[in-house]
Design an enzyme around this catalytic site. Structure first.
Site, PDB file in Angstrom:
ATOM      1  CB  SER A 198      86.010 -34.700 -91.922  1.00  0.00           C
ATOM      2  OG  SER A 198      85.033 -33.883 -92.516  1.00  0.00           O
ATOM      3  CG  ASP A 293      83.481 -28.648 -87.330  1.00  0.00           C
ATOM      4  OD1 ASP A 293      82.775 -28.494 -88.344  1.00  0.00           O
ATOM      5  OD2 ASP A 293      84.223 -29.629 -87.180  1.00  0.00           O
ATOM      6  CG  HIS A 323      86.034 -29.538 -90.145  1.00  0.00           C
ATOM      7  ND1 HIS A 323      85.158 -30.456 -89.624  1.00  0.00           N
ATOM      8  CD2 HIS A 323      86.514 -30.086 -91.285  1.00  0.00           C
ATOM      9  CE1 HIS A 323      85.107 -31.507 -90.423  1.00  0.00           C
ATOM     10  NE2 HIS A 323      85.921 -31.310 -91.440  1.00  0.00           N
TER      11      HIS A 323
END
Length: 383
Positions: A198, A293, A323
């Site tokens: 991320s 996501d 995610h």
């Protein structure tokens, strides 16, 4: 990360989670609900079950009223899904010199790993606002043990106390430290990879790009797990998956509002690496993304640009995942399978590098081939 109602002690919540995920598949399906299909993708049962349990909590997403509250929530919830501490892995804390002061870090070393091993410098996720060494401790242990590498986890400064580009500066300082102190860390300076999930994936790519464009040593490999790569454009996946899949649309606005509130800076390649003109300077890359996501479409576009720029890139779209799956090693099987695949990519990327072409040995040799299996939805792009 998902938890059960906050009135229940965390040790009880963890036991309930383990018990639910140990139920027979028909029972887990009954609890999770009918299969969820969006945009030609079907959500994995493990992911849907976890989201169903999350629905028992009032909060939807990762943001909170304050950064402090969001950090506390993450600190409390990650152990619920991260699983038992992975051993045998030695871990020691250290401080890395930075322009704004020492940067906390943690060096992981699998038991029996010889000196001169590869190193993965790892940057944690959390929207540049939450997360720390503890939130990603088990993930780093997992990568170290099963990839047979040392891992240097970096506790870069967080926003809003330290807005953009403070995290970028710390990430680059940590990489420079690893290169300069390779012998002290017990690693081969020619086999240093960068990785992250991320926001951490963003920092890994930005750091690799920054080092290369400055004429500094280039990392051997990039391990990117659902990285944030473009803050300038809103894409279709954010509309499709911006609610109900852990990372929400409002979360993304909240994180960016703390990290880089000035819209004029959103096109800066140190934030939106997708917009950099010279992506061809990046090393071979493994890029994993989740189907459910909000970041999916920007990751797809980044993968395409890497290939067009001549970067050797393997792209893995886990159509059935959400995610944050890399932190969910302790529940179900599907999340762990996906991280095992990343381990295999890391091992291969380091072994095929010029310095590592003869192999690095180590106690975990072959682990990625023996454990786990990829799920549906694999796409590979190579150049």
């Amino acid at each position: 990360m998902p938890t059960l109602p906050r009135s229940i002690p965390y040790r009880v919540q963890a036991a309930v989670l383990r018990a639910v995920f140990a139920l027979p598949e028909p029972v887990r399906r009954l609890i999770a609900g009918p299969p969820l299909r969006i945009d030609g993708q079907e959500l994995a049962l493990d992911a849907q079950l976890l989201l169903r349990l999350q629905s028992l909590v009032e909060q939807d997403g990762l943001a909170a009223d304050t950064p402090e509250a969001a950090r506390a929530a993450m600190a409390a919830s990650v152990p619920m899904v991260a699983g038992e501490r992975i051993e045998p892995v030695d871990a020691r804390d250290l401080l890395i010199p930075g322009d704004a002061g020492p940067i906390p870090a943690r060096l992981y070393q699998p038991e029996g790993l010889a000196e001169g091993s590869p190193l993965l410098v790892y940057y944690h996720g959390g929207g540049w606002v939450i997360g720390d060494l503890e939130s990603h401790d088990n993930l780093c242990r997992f990568l170290a043990k099963h990839a047979g590498v040392r891992v240097l986890a970096v506790d870069y400064r967080l926003a809003p106390e330290h807005p953009f580009p403070a995290a970028v500066d710390d990430a680059l300082a940590a990489y420079r430290y690893a290169v300069a102190h390779a012998e002290e860390l017990g690693v081969d300076p020619a086999r240093i990879a960068l990785g992250g999930d991320s926001a951490g994936g963003n920092l890994a790519a930005v750091t690799a790009h920054g080092a290369a464009t400055r004429g500094e040593p280039r990392p051997t490999f990039l391990l990117l797990i659902y990285p944030a790569v473009d803050a300038s454009t809103r894409r279709r996946s954010r509309e499709l998956f911006g609610h109900g899949f852990l990372l929400t649309d409002s979360d993304m606005d909240w994180f960016m509002g703390h990290y880089c509130p000035d819209p004029e800076s959103h096109r800066d390649p140190r934030l939106s690496i997708l917009l950099a003109e010279d992506l061809g300077v990046l090393p071979p890359t493994y890029l994993a993304m989740s189907g459910f996501d909000p970041l999916r479409d920007e990751d797809e576009e980044f993968a395409k640009r890497l290939a067009e720029s001549g970067v050797s890139v393997v792209v893995r779209r886990h159509d059935d995942l959400i995610h944050g799956y890399a932190n969910m090693l302790g529940v179900g099987r599907r999340f762990r399978e996906a991280v095992f695949e990343a381990v295999g990519a890391l091992r291969a990327g380091l072994a095929l590098s010029p310095a590592g072409a003869t192999g690095n040995g180590g106690p975990a040799a072959g682990a990625a081939a023996d454990r786990g299996s990829p799920g549906d939805g694999a796409d590979q792009v190579t150049s």
